[in-house]
Design a protein around this motif. Sequence first.
Motif, PDB file in Angstrom:
ATOM      1  N   UNK A 282       5.761  73.378  30.188  1.00 43.68           N
ATOM      2  CA  UNK A 282       6.980  73.340  29.372  1.00 43.68           C
ATOM      3  C   UNK A 282       6.693  72.754  27.997  1.00 43.68           C
ATOM      4  N   UNK A 283       5.949  71.662  27.966  1.00 40.80           N
ATOM      5  CA  UNK A 283       5.691  71.001  26.685  1.00 40.80           C
ATOM      6  C   UNK A 283       4.503  71.602  25.941  1.00 40.80           C
ATOM      7  N   UNK A 284       3.461  71.976  26.661  1.00 44.42           N
ATOM      8  CA  UNK A 284       2.246  72.454  26.011  1.00 44.42           C
ATOM      9  C   UNK A 284       2.236  73.936  25.698  1.00 44.42           C
ATOM     10  N   UNK A 285       3.112  74.703  26.371  1.00 46.13           N
ATOM     11  CA  UNK A 285       3.143  76.150  26.130  1.00 46.13           C
ATOM     12  C   UNK A 285       4.540  76.651  25.777  1.00 46.13           C
ATOM     13  N   UNK A 286       5.525  75.766  25.815  1.00 49.01           N
ATOM     14  CA  UNK A 286       6.878  76.146  25.425  1.00 49.01           C
ATOM     15  C   UNK A 286       7.603  77.026  26.411  1.00 49.01           C
ATOM     16  N   UNK A 287       7.225  76.991  27.675  1.00 46.65           N
ATOM     17  CA  UNK A 287       7.870  77.833  28.673  1.00 46.65           C
ATOM     18  C   UNK A 287       9.235  77.283  29.066  1.00 46.65           C
ATOM     19  N   UNK A 288      10.126  78.173  29.439  1.00 46.76           N
ATOM     20  CA  UNK A 288      11.356  77.770  30.107  1.00 46.76           C
ATOM     21  C   UNK A 288      11.000  77.390  31.539  1.00 46.76           C
ATOM     22  N   UNK A 289      11.859  76.596  32.187  1.00 43.72           N
ATOM     23  CA  UNK A 289      11.587  76.193  33.567  1.00 43.72           C
ATOM     24  C   UNK A 289      11.452  77.421  34.459  1.00 43.72           C
ATOM     25  N   UNK A 290      12.381  78.367  34.322  1.00 45.52           N
ATOM     26  CA  UNK A 290      12.346  79.565  35.168  1.00 45.52           C
ATOM     27  C   UNK A 290      11.078  80.370  34.937  1.00 45.52           C
ATOM     28  N   UNK A 291      10.591  80.388  33.702  1.00 48.77           N
ATOM     29  CA  UNK A 291       9.370  81.137  33.401  1.00 48.77           C
ATOM     30  C   UNK A 291       8.168  80.503  34.069  1.00 48.77           C
ATOM     31  N   UNK A 292       8.092  79.180  34.032  1.00 45.84           N
ATOM     32  CA  UNK A 292       6.964  78.493  34.664  1.00 45.84           C
ATOM     33  C   UNK A 292       6.975  78.700  36.175  1.00 45.84           C
ATOM     34  N   UNK A 293       8.168  78.602  36.780  1.00 43.85           N
ATOM     35  CA  UNK A 293       8.253  78.694  38.232  1.00 43.85           C
ATOM     36  C   UNK A 293       8.097  80.124  38.733  1.00 43.85           C
ATOM     37  N   UNK A 294       8.240  81.102  37.850  1.00 44.04           N
ATOM     38  CA  UNK A 294       8.085  82.499  38.271  1.00 44.04           C
ATOM     39  C   UNK A 294       6.645  83.000  38.170  1.00 44.04           C
ATOM     40  N   UNK A 295       5.735  82.167  37.651  1.00 44.86           N
ATOM     41  CA  UNK A 295       4.333  82.579  37.564  1.00 44.86           C
ATOM     42  C   UNK A 295       3.771  82.821  38.961  1.00 44.86           C
ATOM     43  N   UNK A 296       3.020  83.895  39.096  1.00 42.03           N
ATOM     44  CA  UNK A 296       2.423  84.222  40.394  1.00 42.03           C
ATOM     45  C   UNK A 296       0.897  84.134  40.307  1.00 42.03           C
ATOM     46  N   UNK A 297       0.264  84.316  41.448  1.00 45.50           N
ATOM     47  CA  UNK A 297      -1.187  84.261  41.492  1.00 45.50           C
ATOM     48  C   UNK A 297      -1.855  85.338  40.663  1.00 45.50           C
ATOM     49  N   UNK A 298      -1.076  86.318  40.186  1.00 42.94           N
ATOM     50  CA  UNK A 298      -1.655  87.391  39.375  1.00 42.94           C
ATOM     51  C   UNK A 298      -2.173  86.890  38.034  1.00 42.94           C
ATOM     52  N   UNK A 299      -1.706  85.724  37.570  1.00 33.90           N
ATOM     53  CA  UNK A 299      -2.154  85.195  36.270  1.00 33.90           C
ATOM     54  C   UNK A 299      -3.490  84.468  36.395  1.00 33.90           C
ATOM     55  N   UNK A 300      -3.963  84.281  37.621  1.00 28.74           N
ATOM     56  CA  UNK A 300      -5.216  83.569  37.845  1.00 28.74           C
ATOM     57  C   UNK A 300      -6.386  84.543  37.899  1.00 28.74           C
ATOM     58  N   UNK A 301      -7.574  84.140  37.468  1.00 28.59           N
ATOM     59  CA  UNK A 301      -7.892  82.848  36.843  1.00 28.59           C
ATOM     60  C   UNK A 301      -7.350  82.772  35.414  1.00 28.59           C
TER      61      UNK A 301
END
Length: 294
Positions: free
Chosen positions: A143-162
């Motif tokens: 939230x602070x380092x990338x400016x994400x909304x809470x919902x955006x951070x919590x919706x991240x899935x394993x597809x963004x890894x690595x």
Amino acid sequence: MSELPRLYADHLARDRRRSVHTVRAYEATATRLCGFLTQHWGEAIDRAALAKADTADLRAFLAQRRGEGLTNASAARELSAVRGFLAFATGEGTTPRLKGPRVKKGVPRPISPDEAVALADDVADDASEPWIGARDLAVLLLLYGAGLRVAEALSLTGAVLPLGATLSVTGKRDKTRIVPLLPQVREAVEAYVALSPYGTARDAPIFRGAKGGPLSPRLVRRAVQGARVRLSLPDRTTPHALRHSFATHLLGRGADLRALQELLGHASLSSTQVYTQVDAAHLLDVYRNAHPRA
């Protein structure tokens, strides 16, 4: 009761790509309006009936809602939902013209960089298990380092890894943007992933609750509230304030307004321009507190 509110909700979700919360709120408003007009007119509500709604009818509806305790801001949102519903039901450009209540636009209230870091650290330290502490730290740093909304951070899935140097984020109305990841943020997420007992399937959320389900925004807000009390931080210290702080601190360091708009995922530049007011207010505070002639 007319089925039009449900059809309107389907339209918002499918064609306008509005969020689940917006769809739910606008459908509720449409349902209330249909119920009010049924009693007001004493007849069933269909598209033809809605086409004859005039300014007096809408004013009566809003007066009833204001009598139920709506603030100016809530009444303005209610009127916006009513206009959208009538436009959907009767055709664009045929809605009655009614001026909404005046709403004073609030200015985002950021917290300082030291407070943001202290908040994230305290939330992590207070966690019941190490992996939960690592999880909470990773979420707050996103939230602070990338400016994400809470919902955006919590919706991240394993597809963004690595993780790499950037992160693809899906925001409001399914709009995708690319945000850079600071090394500290990337390391925090990777540390959590290494400790998480639930794995990182590509189609599953990265951030999990204690029992393995998706992490709830309510738990994030509760954790921040506890840390705010322990650290004696102001009431404005919320998870969303970390996103405000991200924007304000970047702007204060000379970030371009258009670039900031892209990072935040704002559809309109006017939404981003509000942060120029925050930065100006901060400069005035510094002047008043430090200048010998202030």
